[in-house]
Design a protein around this motif. Structure first.
Motif, mmCIF file in Angstrom:
data_model
loop_
_atom_site.group_PDB
_atom_site.id
_atom_site.type_symbol
_atom_site.label_atom_id
_atom_site.label_comp_id
_atom_site.label_asym_id
_atom_site.label_seq_id
_atom_site.Cartn_x
_atom_site.Cartn_y
_atom_site.Cartn_z
ATOM 1 N N VAL A 61 0.812 -1.462 -0.384
ATOM 2 C CA VAL A 61 -0.005 0.273 0.210
ATOM 3 C C VAL A 61 0.857 1.025 -0.268
ATOM 4 O O VAL A 61 2.082 0.727 0.625
ATOM 5 C CB VAL A 61 -1.025 0.099 1.208
ATOM 6 C CG1 VAL A 61 -1.892 1.413 1.101
ATOM 7 C CG2 VAL A 61 -1.706 -1.212 1.332
ATOM 8 N N ALA A 62 0.100 1.960 -1.002
ATOM 9 C CA ALA A 62 1.770 3.365 -0.878
ATOM 10 C C ALA A 62 0.729 4.597 -1.207
ATOM 11 O O ALA A 62 -0.229 4.191 -2.002
ATOM 12 C CB ALA A 62 2.840 3.297 -2.125
ATOM 13 N N ASP A 63 0.939 5.657 -0.521
ATOM 14 C CA ASP A 63 -0.110 6.670 0.093
ATOM 15 C C ASP A 63 0.941 7.749 -1.377
ATOM 16 O O ASP A 63 2.098 7.816 -0.783
ATOM 17 C CB ASP A 63 0.526 7.195 0.908
ATOM 18 C CG ASP A 63 -0.617 8.446 1.238
ATOM 19 O OD1 ASP A 63 -1.256 9.009 0.067
ATOM 20 O OD2 ASP A 63 -0.346 9.171 2.096
ATOM 21 N N LEU A 64 0.073 8.354 -2.225
ATOM 22 C CA LEU A 64 0.753 9.656 -3.380
ATOM 23 C C LEU A 64 -0.129 10.150 -3.661
ATOM 24 O O LEU A 64 -0.475 10.281 -4.358
ATOM 25 C CB LEU A 64 1.107 8.561 -4.743
ATOM 26 C CG LEU A 64 1.514 6.814 -4.782
ATOM 27 C CD1 LEU A 64 1.509 5.567 -6.089
ATOM 28 C CD2 LEU A 64 3.031 6.677 -3.934
ATOM 29 N N GLY A 71 -0.059 8.833 -14.049
ATOM 30 C CA GLY A 71 1.323 9.537 -14.159
ATOM 31 C C GLY A 71 1.506 8.440 -12.910
ATOM 32 O O GLY A 71 2.799 8.300 -12.616
ATOM 33 N N ILE A 72 1.412 6.935 -12.530
ATOM 34 C CA ILE A 72 1.662 5.665 -12.200
ATOM 35 C C ILE A 72 1.692 4.835 -13.345
ATOM 36 O O ILE A 72 1.341 4.845 -13.923
ATOM 37 C CB ILE A 72 0.507 4.629 -11.052
ATOM 38 C CG1 ILE A 72 0.438 6.593 -10.401
ATOM 39 C CG2 ILE A 72 1.399 4.009 -10.397
ATOM 40 C CD1 ILE A 72 -0.413 5.775 -9.269
ATOM 41 N N THR A 87 3.868 13.768 -11.321
ATOM 42 C CA THR A 87 2.424 14.975 -11.406
ATOM 43 C C THR A 87 3.295 15.791 -12.132
ATOM 44 O O THR A 87 4.585 15.972 -12.970
ATOM 45 C CB THR A 87 2.808 15.585 -10.008
ATOM 46 O OG1 THR A 87 3.394 16.231 -9.316
ATOM 47 C CG2 THR A 87 2.182 14.446 -8.136
ATOM 48 N N ASP A 88 2.871 17.060 -12.158
ATOM 49 C CA ASP A 88 3.353 18.235 -13.334
ATOM 50 C C ASP A 88 4.490 18.688 -12.870
ATOM 51 O O ASP A 88 5.303 19.666 -13.002
ATOM 52 C CB ASP A 88 2.265 19.516 -13.404
ATOM 53 C CG ASP A 88 1.229 19.725 -12.725
ATOM 54 O OD1 ASP A 88 1.656 18.879 -11.473
ATOM 55 O OD2 ASP A 88 0.884 21.087 -12.691
ATOM 56 N N ARG A 89 5.301 19.092 -11.018
ATOM 57 C CA ARG A 89 6.177 19.635 -10.563
ATOM 58 C C ARG A 89 6.857 18.266 -10.070
ATOM 59 O O ARG A 89 7.867 18.604 -10.085
ATOM 60 C CB ARG A 89 5.305 19.861 -9.236
ATOM 61 C CG ARG A 89 4.190 21.295 -9.597
ATOM 62 C CD ARG A 89 4.197 21.761 -8.553
ATOM 63 N NE ARG A 89 5.077 21.265 -6.817
ATOM 64 C CZ ARG A 89 3.836 21.293 -5.927
ATOM 65 N NH1 ARG A 89 3.123 21.676 -6.291
ATOM 66 N NH2 ARG A 89 4.906 21.342 -5.294
ATOM 67 N N ARG A 90 6.240 17.308 -10.169
ATOM 68 C CA ARG A 90 7.862 16.393 -9.161
ATOM 69 C C ARG A 90 6.976 14.754 -9.993
ATOM 70 O O ARG A 90 6.783 14.779 -11.210
ATOM 71 C CB ARG A 90 7.318 15.929 -7.600
ATOM 72 C CG ARG A 90 7.315 16.865 -7.214
ATOM 73 C CD ARG A 90 6.819 16.976 -5.570
ATOM 74 N NE ARG A 90 7.110 17.371 -4.918
ATOM 75 C CZ ARG A 90 6.540 18.052 -3.505
ATOM 76 N NH1 ARG A 90 6.336 15.903 -3.059
ATOM 77 N NH2 ARG A 90 7.195 18.599 -2.654
ATOM 78 N N ASN A 113 -8.214 8.083 -4.681
ATOM 79 C CA ASN A 113 -7.695 9.098 -4.057
ATOM 80 C C ASN A 113 -6.615 9.405 -2.955
ATOM 81 O O ASN A 113 -6.569 9.168 -1.945
ATOM 82 C CB ASN A 113 -8.742 8.867 -2.567
ATOM 83 C CG ASN A 113 -10.625 9.177 -3.490
ATOM 84 O OD1 ASN A 113 -10.568 9.792 -3.711
ATOM 85 N ND2 ASN A 113 -11.272 8.368 -2.889
ATOM 86 N N GLY A 114 -5.409 8.602 -4.332
ATOM 87 C CA GLY A 114 -4.215 8.570 -3.489
ATOM 88 C C GLY A 114 -3.616 7.458 -3.198
ATOM 89 O O GLY A 114 -2.341 7.595 -2.508
#
Length: 132
Positions: A61-64, A71-72, A87-90, A113-114
């Motif tokens: 389980v990963a919280d992203l 993007g995954i 993401t568009d920043r990272r 939900n992330g």
């Protein structure tokens, strides 16, 4: 003691700042490495990854936070799970050594939900060999 007398600073901030400065002094200037941007390349402390296992499965389980499903990118070779996210920043990539060998072809994944959840069947640890 009034509100101005309180010290709400995190006592570890000074320690981490000093460690970062020392790392910059040791390798950053000489090797052309910016130690601060290495932490900023991923999600840093925002990402939490946990693994659990039972007799038949391994669960990751990963919280992203802030990542969209598109993007995954997830890959597994049976022992190591690689999660790349952008993401568009990272951009972020984590290689996680799984607690046991898994059947990478059995993987199922959901993202809601992330929260990324990946489930694998455990691979047989050894094969029976018939002696003729």
């Amino acid at each position: 003691m009034g509100p101005r007398d309180r010290d709400d600073r995190d006592p570890f901030d000074d320690i981490f700042r000093e460690l970062s400065r020392m790392m910059d002094d040791m390798i950053g200037a000489d090797m052309g490495v910016d130690v601060h941007s290495a932490a900023d390349a991923g999600f840093g402390d925002d990402v939490h990854i946990t693994t659990e296992e039972d007799d038949e499965h391994v669960y990751v389980v990963a919280d992203l936070p802030g990542v969209e499903k598109d993007g995954i990118d997830i890959k597994c070779d049976g022992r190591t799970l690689t999660i790349a996210a952008a993401t568009d920043r990272r951009q972020y990539e984590e290689r996680l050594r799984l607690p046991t060998r898994v059947d990478e072809h059995s993987a199922t994944a959901t993202f809601n939900n992330g929260i990324l959840e990946v489930t694998f069947l455990r691979a047989d640890s050894s094969a029976d060999i018939n002696l003729d």
